[in-house]
Design a protein around this motif. Structure first.
Motif, short mmCIF file in Angstrom:
data_model
loop_
_atom_site.label_atom_id
_atom_site.label_comp_id
_atom_site.label_asym_id
_atom_site.label_seq_id
_atom_site.Cartn_x
_atom_site.Cartn_y
_atom_site.Cartn_z
N ILE B 107 12.68 -36.32 18.25
CA ILE B 107 12.95 -35.61 19.43
C ILE B 107 13.65 -34.31 18.86
N SER B 108 13.06 -33.20 19.43
CA SER B 108 13.89 -31.86 19.36
C SER B 108 15.00 -31.41 20.16
N GLU B 109 16.40 -31.39 19.82
CA GLU B 109 17.52 -31.18 20.41
C GLU B 109 17.15 -29.85 21.29
N PHE B 110 16.40 -28.85 20.90
CA PHE B 110 15.92 -27.66 21.73
C PHE B 110 15.24 -28.23 22.94
N ASP B 111 14.47 -29.23 23.01
CA ASP B 111 13.96 -29.60 24.28
C ASP B 111 14.80 -30.48 25.00
N ALA B 112 15.46 -31.45 24.37
CA ALA B 112 16.36 -32.34 25.05
C ALA B 112 17.29 -31.67 25.95
N VAL B 113 18.07 -30.69 25.46
CA VAL B 113 19.00 -29.93 26.18
C VAL B 113 18.59 -28.71 26.81
N GLY B 114 17.49 -28.26 26.54
CA GLY B 114 17.06 -26.96 27.48
C GLY B 114 17.32 -25.79 26.75
N LEU B 115 17.12 -25.58 25.49
CA LEU B 115 17.59 -24.42 24.69
C LEU B 115 16.21 -24.00 23.96
N THR B 116 16.02 -22.64 23.62
CA THR B 116 14.78 -22.16 23.31
C THR B 116 14.76 -21.71 21.82
N PRO B 117 13.82 -22.52 21.18
CA PRO B 117 13.55 -22.22 19.71
C PRO B 117 12.80 -20.96 19.56
N GLU B 118 13.58 -19.92 18.67
CA GLU B 118 13.04 -18.62 18.56
C GLU B 118 12.58 -18.29 16.99
N PHE B 119 11.49 -18.17 16.75
CA PHE B 119 10.96 -17.87 15.25
C PHE B 119 10.78 -16.39 15.21
N LYS B 120 11.42 -15.72 14.23
CA LYS B 120 10.96 -14.17 14.28
C LYS B 120 11.29 -13.84 12.85
N ALA B 121 10.68 -12.81 12.53
CA ALA B 121 10.57 -11.95 11.46
C ALA B 121 10.38 -12.84 10.15
N ASP B 122 9.31 -13.81 10.40
CA ASP B 122 9.00 -14.59 9.37
C ASP B 122 10.01 -15.77 8.84
N PHE B 123 11.19 -15.92 9.55
CA PHE B 123 12.27 -16.78 8.87
C PHE B 123 11.77 -18.20 9.41
N LEU B 124 11.88 -18.96 8.59
CA LEU B 124 11.28 -20.51 8.58
C LEU B 124 11.93 -21.47 9.75
N ALA B 125 13.13 -20.98 9.79
CA ALA B 125 14.28 -22.00 10.67
C ALA B 125 14.21 -21.45 11.99
N PRO B 126 14.42 -22.09 12.76
CA PRO B 126 14.52 -21.66 14.53
C PRO B 126 15.74 -21.09 14.87
N TYR B 127 15.90 -19.79 15.37
CA TYR B 127 17.19 -19.41 15.79
C TYR B 127 17.08 -19.77 17.39
N VAL B 128 18.50 -19.63 18.05
CA VAL B 128 18.37 -19.99 19.37
C VAL B 128 18.56 -18.76 20.48
N GLU B 129 17.30 -18.84 20.96
CA GLU B 129 17.00 -17.48 22.00
C GLU B 129 18.29 -17.25 22.90
N GLU B 130 18.80 -18.07 23.40
CA GLU B 130 19.84 -17.54 24.34
C GLU B 130 21.29 -17.45 23.67
N SER B 131 21.32 -17.37 22.26
CA SER B 131 22.58 -16.89 21.74
C SER B 131 22.64 -15.57 21.39
N HIS B 132 23.78 -14.78 21.56
CA HIS B 132 23.90 -13.31 21.47
C HIS B 132 24.05 -12.76 20.23
N LEU B 133 24.35 -14.01 18.96
CA LEU B 133 24.66 -13.56 17.63
C LEU B 133 24.04 -14.59 16.98
N LYS B 134 22.91 -14.46 16.22
CA LYS B 134 22.44 -15.46 15.46
C LYS B 134 22.04 -14.69 13.88
N MET B 135 22.19 -15.78 13.00
CA MET B 135 21.96 -15.73 11.52
C MET B 135 20.84 -16.43 10.84
#
Lengths: 203, 203
Positions: B107-135
């Motif tokens: 089970i993905s916690e993204f789905d379970a809690v209602g946050l959005t996985p964001e894949f960008k700039a070819d980075f393998l791991a998912p960012y949290v779309e709703e966060s304002h600072l991400k690394m």
């Protein structure tokens, strides 16, 4: 949004990079570490990297920068085996910040910044009288971080001093009653306001 | 003031000790760590122990509890070498807290809690779309802490995403513009208010 790649971060001017990269971990704890040398000179230094390591038994850690210049705090901890961690509160944050100035080894930052060393219950290292939550620790373990020569210093909590009635029957501590503050980056101080306490999460 | 000695702390009921000892380090950073497994299941977990390790080059660390139960975050980081750290802001702290529930591995916690996985700039791991600072980080080094079997996990910052114009020419970041929050103990969330920025201290 703006993207700073690793190479863009490395290309920033030193001070700008240092400031920015010290903010990105989020809010930091604000503590003063008190020590005494074998020559009985007390030392006091601000640290924004104290981190919870364990509750049973109780351990706290902090990150120490490379030992390329004299680090009196660490020197004293290694010599004596003991130190104190003292919460910085809203009344003393300016004095706490001033401990980051590079004083000579024979000068006590307690005197230099106007905070009061407090010796009690036979603990070797000085507490900060003006702090509302203070702990006496014994050195447990030092981990060398290979990638940049910093150290993780871990201590065992030997004594915890705090005001009467500042935590409830479940161990919830009222950080606002202690007037404890938070740090952003290297030099920015914040008060806090409680949003909410959330229940233990279950699927 | 009240004194809790080491033995008094050890004699506290488990939950009370755990809560209390999680407060005494002071305020904590509030971050979500995003990963993906080799089976392409995304994972999201709240961490209150992210700590600055270095600015040049940029490293961040976090403390991981003993591997006596499955730690999907660490498993995924070891498998893939990559993860994201995302600031928790005032709009998502309840969902962030809910990631601490023990969900099954598929089970993905993204789905379970209602946050959005964001894949960008070819980075393998998912960012949290709703966060304002991400690394985006790559695994650099893992230190085993002998005294209680916890781990210090250190990553290299590969990418830093943040809003335009949220830091100044000296690298001072406006954490309140990001709506970043702080944590006390294990479950208490705080907003912050800037007290003051202090100048570099000199004797």
């Amino acid at each position: 949004m703006e993207l700073l790649t690793r190479s863009a971060i490395l290309a920033l001017p030193k001070r700008k990079r240092s400031n920015l990269m010290n903010y990105v971990s989020g809010f930091k704890s604000a503590n003063l570490i008190g020590t005494i040398s074998s020559m009985k000179v007390t030392n006091l230094a601000i640290f924004n990297s104290v981190v919870h390591i364990g509750a049973n038994p109780p351990y706290l850690g902090f990150i120490l920068r490379p030992l390329t210049v004299a680090r009196h705090t660490f020197q004293n901890i290694e010599e004596t085996g003991f130190y104190t961690i003292n919460h910085i509160n809203v009344n003393i944050y300016q004095k706490a910040h001033q401990t980051s100035a590079k004083y000579e080894e024979d000068i006590s930052e307690f005197d230099a910044v106007g905070l009061t060393p407090e010796f009690k219950a036979d603990f070797l290292a000085p507490y900060v009288e003006e702090s509302h939550l203070k702990m006496g620790l014994s050195l447990q373990e030092v981990k060398h971080i290979d990638c940049n020569d910093t150290l993780l210093v871990i201590g065992k909590v030997e004594a915890l001093w705090l005001p009467n009635d500042c935590y409830d029957e479940n161990g919830h501590l009222d950080l606002s009653a202690l007037e404890t503050i938070a740090i952003g980056g290297l030099d920015t101080y914040y008060t806090t306001q409680k949003l909410e306490r959330l229940a233990y999460a279950r699927p």
